[in-house]
Design a protein around this motif. Structure first.
Motif, PDB file in Angstrom:
ATOM      1  N   UNK A  54       0.841  -1.150  -0.111  1.00 48.17           N
ATOM      2  CA  UNK A  54      -0.003  -0.055  -0.052  1.00 48.17           C
ATOM      3  C   UNK A  54       1.021   1.270  -0.116  1.00 48.17           C
ATOM      4  N   UNK A  55       0.582   2.267  -0.695  1.00 42.38           N
ATOM      5  CA  UNK A  55       1.142   3.594  -0.863  1.00 42.38           C
ATOM      6  C   UNK A  55       0.446   4.698  -0.595  1.00 42.38           C
ATOM      7  N   UNK A  56       0.934   5.509   0.679  1.00 46.26           N
ATOM      8  CA  UNK A  56      -0.006   6.805   0.773  1.00 46.26           C
ATOM      9  C   UNK A  56       0.207   7.883  -0.213  1.00 46.26           C
ATOM     10  N   UNK A  57      -1.088   8.113  -0.529  1.00 45.61           N
ATOM     11  CA  UNK A  57      -1.156   9.161  -1.470  1.00 45.61           C
ATOM     12  C   UNK A  57      -1.660  10.555  -1.009  1.00 45.61           C
ATOM     13  N   UNK A  58      -2.444  10.585  -0.075  1.00 43.71           N
ATOM     14  CA  UNK A  58      -2.912  11.814   0.710  1.00 43.71           C
ATOM     15  C   UNK A  58      -3.082  11.816   2.005  1.00 43.71           C
ATOM     16  N   UNK A  59      -2.788  12.571   2.678  1.00 40.98           N
ATOM     17  CA  UNK A  59      -3.136  12.601   4.230  1.00 40.98           C
ATOM     18  C   UNK A  59      -3.290  14.144   4.677  1.00 40.98           C
ATOM     19  N   UNK A  60      -3.825  14.141   5.969  1.00 37.22           N
ATOM     20  CA  UNK A  60      -3.752  15.426   6.679  1.00 37.22           C
ATOM     21  C   UNK A  60      -3.628  14.998   8.041  1.00 37.22           C
ATOM     22  N   UNK A  61      -2.610  15.677   8.721  1.00 35.72           N
ATOM     23  CA  UNK A  61      -2.280  15.425  10.159  1.00 35.72           C
ATOM     24  C   UNK A  61      -0.652  15.365  10.171  1.00 35.72           C
ATOM     25  N   UNK A  62      -0.434  14.910  11.331  1.00 27.70           N
ATOM     26  CA  UNK A  62       1.264  14.668  11.379  1.00 27.70           C
ATOM     27  C   UNK A  62       1.844  13.963  10.214  1.00 27.70           C
ATOM     28  N   UNK A  63       2.929  14.256   9.885  1.00 29.30           N
ATOM     29  CA  UNK A  63       3.855  13.447   8.558  1.00 29.30           C
ATOM     30  C   UNK A  63       3.992  11.908   9.357  1.00 29.30           C
ATOM     31  N   UNK A  64       3.982  11.050   8.524  1.00 32.17           N
ATOM     32  CA  UNK A  64       4.297   9.743   8.954  1.00 32.17           C
ATOM     33  C   UNK A  64       5.316   8.973   8.255  1.00 32.17           C
ATOM     34  N   UNK A  65       6.241   8.065   8.704  1.00 31.70           N
ATOM     35  CA  UNK A  65       7.104   7.458   7.952  1.00 31.70           C
ATOM     36  C   UNK A  65       6.592   6.200   7.240  1.00 31.70           C
ATOM     37  N   UNK A  66       5.269   5.751   7.883  1.00 30.89           N
ATOM     38  CA  UNK A  66       4.743   4.774   6.959  1.00 30.89           C
ATOM     39  C   UNK A  66       4.067   5.055   5.589  1.00 30.89           C
ATOM     40  N   UNK A  67       4.733   5.264   4.590  1.00 32.44           N
ATOM     41  CA  UNK A  67       4.200   5.633   3.428  1.00 32.44           C
ATOM     42  C   UNK A  67       3.985   4.445   2.467  1.00 32.44           C
ATOM     43  N   UNK A  68       4.745   3.094   2.878  1.00 32.69           N
ATOM     44  CA  UNK A  68       4.534   2.061   2.123  1.00 32.69           C
ATOM     45  C   UNK A  68       4.481   0.887   3.291  1.00 32.69           C
ATOM     46  N   UNK A  69       3.287   0.287   3.150  1.00 30.65           N
ATOM     47  CA  UNK A  69       2.858  -0.718   3.942  1.00 30.65           C
ATOM     48  C   UNK A  69       2.623  -2.002   3.112  1.00 30.65           C
ATOM     49  N   UNK A  70       3.124  -3.136   3.821  1.00 28.29           N
ATOM     50  CA  UNK A  70       3.072  -4.601   3.042  1.00 28.29           C
ATOM     51  C   UNK A  70       1.686  -4.968   3.260  1.00 28.29           C
ATOM     52  N   UNK A  71       1.124  -5.664   2.306  1.00 30.40           N
ATOM     53  CA  UNK A  71      -0.245  -6.497   2.644  1.00 30.40           C
ATOM     54  C   UNK A  71       0.016  -7.154   3.770  1.00 30.40           C
ATOM     55  N   UNK A  72      -0.903  -7.397   4.592  1.00 28.70           N
ATOM     56  CA  UNK A  72      -0.980  -8.339   5.855  1.00 28.70           C
ATOM     57  C   UNK A  72      -0.420  -7.565   7.181  1.00 28.70           C
ATOM     58  N   UNK A  73       0.306  -6.367   6.909  1.00 34.09           N
ATOM     59  CA  UNK A  73       1.212  -5.782   8.023  1.00 34.09           C
ATOM     60  C   UNK A  73       0.327  -4.623   8.681  1.00 34.09           C
ATOM     61  N   UNK A  74       0.064  -4.702   9.841  1.00 35.97           N
ATOM     62  CA  UNK A  74      -0.577  -3.558  10.547  1.00 35.97           C
ATOM     63  C   UNK A  74      -2.131  -3.628  10.174  1.00 35.97           C
ATOM     64  N   UNK A  75      -2.860  -2.610  10.494  1.00 34.36           N
ATOM     65  CA  UNK A  75      -4.196  -2.613  10.292  1.00 34.36           C
ATOM     66  C   UNK A  75      -4.555  -2.355   8.851  1.00 34.36           C
ATOM     67  N   UNK A  76      -3.794  -1.389   8.125  1.00 29.69           N
ATOM     68  CA  UNK A  76      -4.029  -1.050   6.868  1.00 29.69           C
ATOM     69  C   UNK A  76      -3.526  -2.482   6.000  1.00 29.69           C
TER      70      UNK A  76
END
Length: 151
Positions: A54-76
């Motif tokens: 998964x790739x972060x495309x747009x957000x609002x709030x504090x910047x995050x280091x989690x811009x790429x998340x593997x399928x199955x990892x974390x809630x997303x």
């Protein structure tokens, strides 16, 4: 919380063809994050099926280091696999949770479908424990249905 007052604003943002889809997604994130007290971080992730990420495309709030998340990892990542809404009242109770910030207490992730396929998701973090209701789920499903129309 009644979300009905936000629907016309979201429709106006999404209908603005002068902005690209990324800009409109960012505006939706900003509207939600500033309008709903328990939405402290709002983002849209989109799937790369070939890489199973998964790739972060747009957000609002504090910047995050989690811009790429593997399928199955974390809630997303779990939602990318399950294709189901995931409401986490207390992130400390989750074994498979990726901590974005020590201030995050709860999370809701709603898959975004286009032509019946899970192509991404809206992810919301809250600094409040257990704030998300069924009304949040239905509203965010509606947001994703509207977003899918511009993709």
């Amino acid at each position: 919380m009644p979300f009905s007052h936000l629907k016309p604003k979201i429709n106006t943002i999404l209908a603005n063809n002068h902005n690209g889809s990324d800009e409109r997604l960012k505006e939706v994130c900003e509207l939600l994050q500033t309008s709903i007290a328990h939405y402290d971080w709002v983002g849209f992730y989109f799937a790369n099926e070939a890489e199973k990420t998964l790739h972060l495309k747009a957000f609002a709030g504090e910047p995050t280091d989690h811009t790429t998340i593997p399928f199955g990892r974390g809630i997303c990542g779990q939602v990318a696999v399950s294709n189901k809404n995931f409401v986490v009242p207390d992130v400390k109770a989750q074994d498979n949770y990726i901590a974005c910030s020590i201030t995050v207490k709860s999370e809701i992730v709603i898959p975004l479908f286009k032509d019946g396929k899970n192509i991404g998701q809206i992810d919301i973090d809250s600094h409040v424990e257990d704030p998300f209701s069924e009304e949040d789920e239905r509203f965010l499903e509606w947001v994703n249905e509207e977003v899918a129309k511009i993709l």
